[in-house]
Design a protein around this motif. Structure first.
Motif, mmCIF file in Angstrom:
data_model
loop_
_atom_site.group_PDB
_atom_site.id
_atom_site.type_symbol
_atom_site.label_atom_id
_atom_site.label_comp_id
_atom_site.label_asym_id
_atom_site.label_seq_id
_atom_site.Cartn_x
_atom_site.Cartn_y
_atom_site.Cartn_z
ATOM 1 N N GLU A 86 0.846 -1.191 0.000
ATOM 2 C CA GLU A 86 0.000 0.000 0.000
ATOM 3 C C GLU A 86 0.886 1.248 0.000
ATOM 4 N N PRO A 87 0.666 2.172 -0.941
ATOM 5 C CA PRO A 87 1.484 3.381 -0.923
ATOM 6 C C PRO A 87 1.431 4.068 0.447
ATOM 7 N N GLY A 88 2.572 4.260 1.049
ATOM 8 C CA GLY A 88 2.644 4.869 2.373
ATOM 9 C C GLY A 88 2.942 3.861 3.459
ATOM 10 N N ALA A 89 2.562 2.600 3.236
ATOM 11 C CA ALA A 89 2.754 1.577 4.261
ATOM 12 C C ALA A 89 4.178 1.050 4.198
ATOM 13 N N CYS A 90 4.907 1.179 5.297
ATOM 14 C CA CYS A 90 6.295 0.706 5.307
ATOM 15 C C CYS A 90 6.683 0.353 6.728
ATOM 16 N N MET A 317 1.579 9.563 6.078
ATOM 17 C CA MET A 317 2.329 10.289 5.047
ATOM 18 C C MET A 317 1.978 11.761 5.205
#
Lengths: 434, 217
Positions: A86-90, A317
């Motif tokens: 998921e964009p942002g998930a890290c 984010m």
């Protein structure tokens, strides 16, 4: 609110990723006590803890486990969703790199509780470093007799397989992940039947996120009361927050649920050059954006819902005022268009049309009528596909319009790169930028 | 495609890893890509045979996942994240610089077979934006200058270390890791970096800790 490192507590020990290192910090003691308990008692403990899934949806973990039918004569499976894309998930990737044995200990306890003798860890293929660290932990655990047959003399058998994905965001959706694990295209299944009843190989299957599973050894080892000291009644526990964007110290911050973005931002060293927060997303590109007025909203499932968004993956984010909302939203839609699996028409066609329309705004060629068309398109996609990808794709535009309608209006005549110099958003400057 | 005895053994190991042979299809495709630097029709046919499915079914799987390349990648795969966080924080400029240096665009390989460039989606490393990957190993916090420098060093055959992982090998070696992840490299490099330790360090500096319990977990 203070930071409370639990899962991250010993990450500064470079040997933590090894079995010996993990054991030095108390690792696998929870497993020893768990294997002496009745499996149903462990399910009860996790239910009582109120732990909610850390993958985005926030479903109560113990409740999910209790849906698995017992004494049904079928094999049961545990599948760990480690397809963090998921964009942002890290946060799951760092957890697997730094503390892979916490995941393995959680997998063993969970498998014992749900009576699974086979567990799979499905890790996205683009991160070989996480894959090799987890596989190394599995090997060590197997060699130490923590995985295999008759674990610690209890008669419990468990095999763990580390499975590499191959580049498909959709496989983070649990039923698409199951199809992928069965060697099929990663496309979602219709629910019901839910995986707890008919999951992997049509057998009862629990699918949990990496961070969720990593909570299990701590809950089982330290108890429900200890766990519930953190967070709120509806959002108990701690969270591995990953803060990214225009902040001075982006990184991993573990704190109780209920901490605010303002507090996290302070720990993260504040905004670069003290520029103002323009918009931020609490947990991935699939949750509606918020603005500076929401910085004091507690990061809990319930407070985020009240604010009109979701906690999601809990990986905020943050963007400053140099960023064009139109550009950010367009880029997310290009992602969803790319990742739509093509199964459901509203998502497949809808992401195509939204993206194309947004790209015209980006070039300064939008129109008032198309602003309405976009609203209509998003409404037509929402709730009309098998899985949440379509809903996610229909989320950024309406959320952005709520706060930044003027920017879309400006993009009917002016290209966004003229209104917002792209270089002003870069985190490097001067010689580094050539 | 004629496969060696060693490849046959590896394929059999992959099939034995799962309750049903078909589940081995994805790792088998990674294995094929570690033998050649792409997934060919012949490679797919081999996987199909071991997975017990038709070549058409195996092809439908191979074509679904973007990591399986249907044309030669060459020695090194270079990925530059252009999703919102990385792209806007500078990944767009990094991509342009690397593309200019290599003289190729998205999903294209250089004529000398050394590099393949791809605009990649979120790499789960937004805290390290802008992010580049070499053979899918992390190259965090790149700038246009540092990214081109990495490419230059690789082109000269110099040793390049991932920012959170081992020394860069090549694309096919990484593909083998994806099929057989116990590659003996788990202890290489410094995978836990300052950004992953940011919160822990502040907590320690300020004397913050989670409340203790009677038991150790």
């Amino acid at each position: 609110m203070t930071l409370t490192p639990v899962i991250t507590e010993h990450w500064d020990d470079p040997e933590l990723f090894t079995l010996a290192g993990y054991r030095r910090h108390g690792g696998y003691t929870a497993l020893a006590s768990a294997l002496k308990q009745d499996p149903d008692a462990i399910i009860g403990t996790v239910k009582d803890s109120g732990l909610r899934g850390r993958g985005g949806a926030g479903f109560p973990t113990g409740l999910k486990w209790s849906f698995v039918p017992q004494n049904d004569g079928k094999p049961h499976y545990l599948v760990v969703n480690a397809d963090e894309s998921e964009p942002g998930a890290c946060k799951d990737i760092p957890i697997m790199i730094a503390n892979p044995h916490a995941l393995i200990e959680g997998v063993i306890i969970t498998s014992f509780a749900i009576r699974a003798n086979h567990a799979f860890i499905y890790i996205r293929g683009e991160v070989p470093e996480a894959i090799r660290r987890v596989a190394n932990a599995v090997r060590e655990a197997r060699e130490a007799g923590l995985i295999g047959t008759d674990i610690m003399g209890t008669g419990f058998d468990l095999d763990i397989v580390v499975h590499s994905g191959a580049g498909a965001y959709i496989c983070g959706e649990e039923t698409a992940l199951l199809n992928s694990l069965e060697g099929l295209r990663g496309q979602p299944r219709l629910k019901p039947p839910f995986p707890a009843v008919a999951g992997l190989y049509a057998s009862p299957t629990v699918i949990n996120n990496v961070e969720t599973i990593c909570n299990i050894p701590y809950i089982v080892g330290r108890g429900v009361d200890w766990f519930r000291q953190f967070g709120t009644e509806k959002s108990p526990g701690f969270k591995v927050f990953a803060v990214s964007g225009h902040v001075n110290r982006p990184g991993i911050y573990e704190a109780p649920l209920g901490i605010t973005m303002r507090e996290l931002l302070d720990y993260a060293g504040g905004m670069i050059d003290d520029r103002p927060v323009k918009f931020w997303l609490p947990g991935g590109s699939s949750v509606p954006m918020l603005t500076a007025e929401h910085l004091d909203t507690p990061m809990t499932y319930e407070a985020m819902a009240e604010a009109g968004t979701m906690l999601g993956t809990g990986t905020p984010m943050i963007f400053n005022d140099t960023v064009s909302v139109v550009k950010a939203v367009t880029r997310w839609l290009e992602f969803y268009k790319h990742e739509s699996c093509g199964k459901c028409t509203p998502c497949r066609e809808g992401t195509y049309w939204i993206t194309g329309t947004l790209e015209r705004f980006q070039e300064g060629h939008g129109s008032d009528r198309e602003m309405e068309t976009l609203t209509d398109l998003c409404g037509q996609i929402m709730g009309r596909s098998f899985c949440a990808l379509g809903d996610a794709a229909a989320t950024p535009y309406p959320a952005a319009m709520k706060y930044f309608r003027d920017e879309f209006a400006a993009a009917t005549s002016t290209p966004v790169d003229d209104s917002f110099d792209p270089a002003a958003s870069y985190v490097f400057s001067g010689a580094a930028a050539r | 495609m004629a496969i060696s005895e060693s490849t046959r053994e590896q394929l059999e190991q992959l099939v034995a890893r799962y309750p049903q042979p078909r589940s081995a299809l994805m790792p088998m495709l990674h294995l094929m890509q570690s033998l050649e630097d792409e997934v060919t029709a012949d490679g797919i046919a081999v996987c199909a045979e071991f997975a017990g499915v038709s070549a058409a079914e195996a092809t439908s799987v191979a074509s679904f996942y973007t990591m399986y390349k249907r044309k030669p990648v060459g020695k090194h795969h270079i990925g530059v994240c252009i999703n919102t966080m990385c792209g806007l924080l500078g990944g767009d400029a990094v991509y342009d610089a690397v593309s200019e240096r290599l003289g190729v665009g998205h999903n294209e390989a250089t004529a000398d077979g050394e590099f393949f460039l791809e605009r990649i989606e979120c790499q789960a490393a937004c805290t390290h934006a802008p992010v580049m990957t070499v053979d899918w190993e992390f190259m965090d916090d790149v700038t246009p200058t540092s990214a081109v420098d990495v490419v230059d060093r690789l082109a000269r055959g110099e040793q390049v270390e991932s920012t959170r992982g081992p020394v860069i090998r090549d694309f096919q070696a990484t593909e083998h890791t994806l099929a057989f992840p116990e590659d003996g490299l788990a202890a290489e490099g410094t995978p836990v970096d300052d950004k992953m330790l940011a919160g822990l360090r502040i907590a320690k500096e300020r004397g913050m800790a989670a409340p203790a319990s009677g038991q150790e977990g």
